[in-house]
Every structure is written in C-alpha cells, then in structure tokens.
Design a protein around this motif. Sequence first.
Motif, PDB file in Angstrom:
ATOM      1  N   MET A 190       0.947  -1.366  -0.098  1.00  0.00           N
ATOM      2  CA  MET A 190       0.085  -0.039  -0.199  1.00  0.00           C
ATOM      3  C   MET A 190       0.731   1.278   0.046  1.00  0.00           C
ATOM      4  O   MET A 190       0.324   2.326   0.136  1.00  0.00           O
ATOM      5  CB  MET A 190      -1.030  -0.070   1.230  1.00  0.00           C
ATOM      6  N   ARG A 246      -0.564  -2.667  -6.046  1.00  0.00           N
ATOM      7  CA  ARG A 246      -1.231  -2.457  -4.576  1.00  0.00           C
ATOM      8  C   ARG A 246      -1.312  -3.721  -4.328  1.00  0.00           C
ATOM      9  O   ARG A 246      -1.586  -4.719  -5.118  1.00  0.00           O
ATOM     10  CB  ARG A 246      -2.449  -1.762  -4.805  1.00  0.00           C
ATOM     11  N   TRP A 289      -5.836  -5.097   3.576  1.00  0.00           N
ATOM     12  CA  TRP A 289      -6.236  -3.632   3.502  1.00  0.00           C
ATOM     13  C   TRP A 289      -7.049  -3.421   2.146  1.00  0.00           C
ATOM     14  O   TRP A 289      -7.919  -2.574   2.184  1.00  0.00           O
ATOM     15  CB  TRP A 289      -5.114  -2.965   3.391  1.00  0.00           C
ATOM     16  N   ASP A 290      -6.653  -4.354   1.095  1.00  0.00           N
ATOM     17  CA  ASP A 290      -7.459  -4.123  -0.224  1.00  0.00           C
ATOM     18  C   ASP A 290      -9.084  -4.398   0.054  1.00  0.00           C
ATOM     19  O   ASP A 290      -9.885  -4.028  -0.734  1.00  0.00           O
ATOM     20  CB  ASP A 290      -6.746  -4.992  -1.187  1.00  0.00           C
TER      21      ASP A 290
END
Length: 432
Positions: free
Chosen positions: A134, A148, A184-185
């Motif tokens: 990130m 990402r 986090w994605d």
Amino acid sequence: MARYHIETYGCTSNRGESREIERRLRDAGHHKVDGADDADVAILNTCTVVEKTERNMLRRAQELEEETADLIVTGCMALAQGEEFADADVDAQVLHWDDVPEAVTNGECPTTTPDADPILDGVIGILPIARGCMSNCSYCITKQATGRVDSPPVEENVEKARALVHAGAKEIRITGQDTGVYGWDEGERKLPELLERIATEVEGDFRVRVGMANPGGVHGIREELAAVFAEHDEIYNFLHAPVQSGSDDVLADMRRQHEVEQYVDIVETFDDYLEEWTLSTDFIVGFPTETERDHEQSMALLRETRPEKINVTRFSKRPGTDAADMKGLGGQTKKDRSKAMTDLKMDVVGDAHEAMVGTERDVLVTEQGTGDSVKCYDDAYRQIIVQNASEHGLEPGDFATVEVTGHQTVYAFGEPVTPVDADDGRASTTAD
C-alpha cells in the motif's frame, strides 16, 4: 529490484553460503547478471587462507569497486580482517554473509513469486500471504513490479499453512511485500486474525515467523498483534518493522507513510505485552535529503529502541524512482555515516547477545550450518549455533533446550542441556 553479480573464493563452505545468498536474492525478486559492470551491486565472498590470498582479495575488491555502483564484501576475510578493506580505501559494505540479502534490497520491499505459492525448503515453509503493498516510497522500484496489495482470504492462507506443516514444515515464514497491510485491499486488517487461526487451527509442532511489516501498517494493529504474539507460543516473538530513518523530514521525503513517534509506539506496545522479544529494523543511510542532524536523529533512535537485528544500507539510486532524480550526497559522506551507524549497530547487537550468555533457551533446529553445526532459533527468533551437532543427535526439525555459551556479536553459540527424543524430535525432560 536489483541486478547483482556474485563472486566466490575459497572452500566448499563459502560456496554453500553463496548459494544461500543467491537463493534468498532470487526469492526477493533480484536478478543475477554475469558481470559487475552490468550490476547494481557486486558481492565478493572472500577467502583469507594465506597472505597471498588476502592480497588477491583486496586487489579484486578494488577492481570490483571501479566496475559497479555498490560493493558488498563478505566471507572469511570480511569477518576476520574487515578493517583491511577500509585501510586499502575500498568503498564497500563489509557484512556477515547472513546480512547480505537484506543489504541488497536498498530498503525496498521483498518481492514474492508471481503466483505467491508456498514453498517447502527443508523444514522451512515459506508462505507468501499476499502480493503488493500500500506504500509508494520514493526510492523503491518494487512497487512498479507488484502493484497494490492483493490479499487472498484468511481461510486460503490457513489451508496453505496446514499443507506446509503436513508436508514436514517446522517453521513457517510468513512473507509479503508488507505483511502488516494484509487485508487492506478489502478494508480490513487481517494479520492478527490470520496468525490466531494458524496458531489454533493447524495441528503439529511448528513455529511461525512474521516477515517484514512496515510501521505504517503495524501501528493501527499493534495492540492486537502484540496480544496474539503473547498468547501463542507457536509465534516467534519477533517483529521486522523497518523504520529507515530517525528523522520525520527524511521519512516524508521517502514517502514512508509513518513518523518516528509511531515506530516508537509500536516498540513500547510490544515491550508492554512481551517479556522478551526481538525487534528487527532497517536504516537507509545517505538518502539525498539527509542532513547531518537527520543522521544523528537516526543514531539516537537506534540507541533508544536498541533493535537486536539491524540492516544498515547505503542509499543507491534505482532507475525510474523519484529519488533517482534527487541530487545525491557524496560517496564519502555516505561511507562515513554508514560506518558510524554500523559501529553502533555492532555495539547494540553485541550487548544483546552478551546478555544471553549463561541462559537456557528452548530452540528449534532449522538448518544445517557450516561443517557439523546446526542453526537454531529461540522463542524470540535469536539465532543460536550448536556445533558438533551429530554428537548431540541434532538435525533440522528437532526441538531442544540449549545453554548459551558465547556469541560472535550477530549470533550466539549454545550447547544442548537435554537430549533429543527420537520419537517426536522434542527435547526430553529427563536425562538418560
């Protein structure tokens, strides 16, 4: 990712160490080239058997210094007579071979394999839990290759861990560009959940080592993460959180997405939850905007937090990165700052290992070492070498209890105090 050239001189042991260096460089996404003039970094694995050999090593180091941007010297002469290279005015990092792969990264994230499949290497299972990151660090080229973060479901990674243990893994190394941002994605912070489930749902005797996690990702989950570490013996009490600088100004120029205070918060939280643990971190020395005051702030942070594993890397430009367009510092400045921090690092690490002498440690044997020795790791992932391993019946996959008898600054030596149980590889509680 870096292009590297490696040369090896001396005995079979040196050749084996070079193979291990290359394996770890390959796993991190770096690429081998045939000549030093095509490389971002050259690695010289040295021998020092006779005086003539020493002269040859110095001459070859001087030649390689002229042919490549960065030179790393390792091997027997580096360990026994490292000062000879500085005395010969060779601009090189002199490192223990085990520290070479991390030094090549220039502070960049590691790169997992494209398919992120687990790998079993002896009794070590390598489990990439995600791909990408990130961050958008100004000096790092890895992001251009990985993009990402892309996180598979927790259940999928638990099943991969279970399969590795079933196949014989005794140590699972969780890896990724930045393990702290796993999930986090999908808008969730899943690393603590993943570790909790592996520790409670995978049957067998094994240990888990968490790979590099940037402070920016760890800070928001530091309480949950430290609590999971404290609750489960299966997880090594070890955290690799690369701070890179002790200056907030430099961190901003690096676009590191954390401040020094957040890094200190993480250290203090783990101190609160764990009686004994190992902090591993990285510093980039000589970033283009680093002033002498910035450098002193990094030195002060190292003294304050006293990490037990420290990678010191001299900044070098990577093509296509924003930092490559910055006006760099002089080579002598980077060399002087690197030497000052490396000297401090050796003092800090040496003190930590000196404090271990005389203590008993439960360890897992993970790999064969040089000659008839084995590499072991205690609960805080400190490396302990046991020599004459065959006499003690120790081999990779065994658990044992050892007494720490000495150290060589960056690792310790130990002697078994309990015999190994042949039935399950664990140390017996009573002597024969």
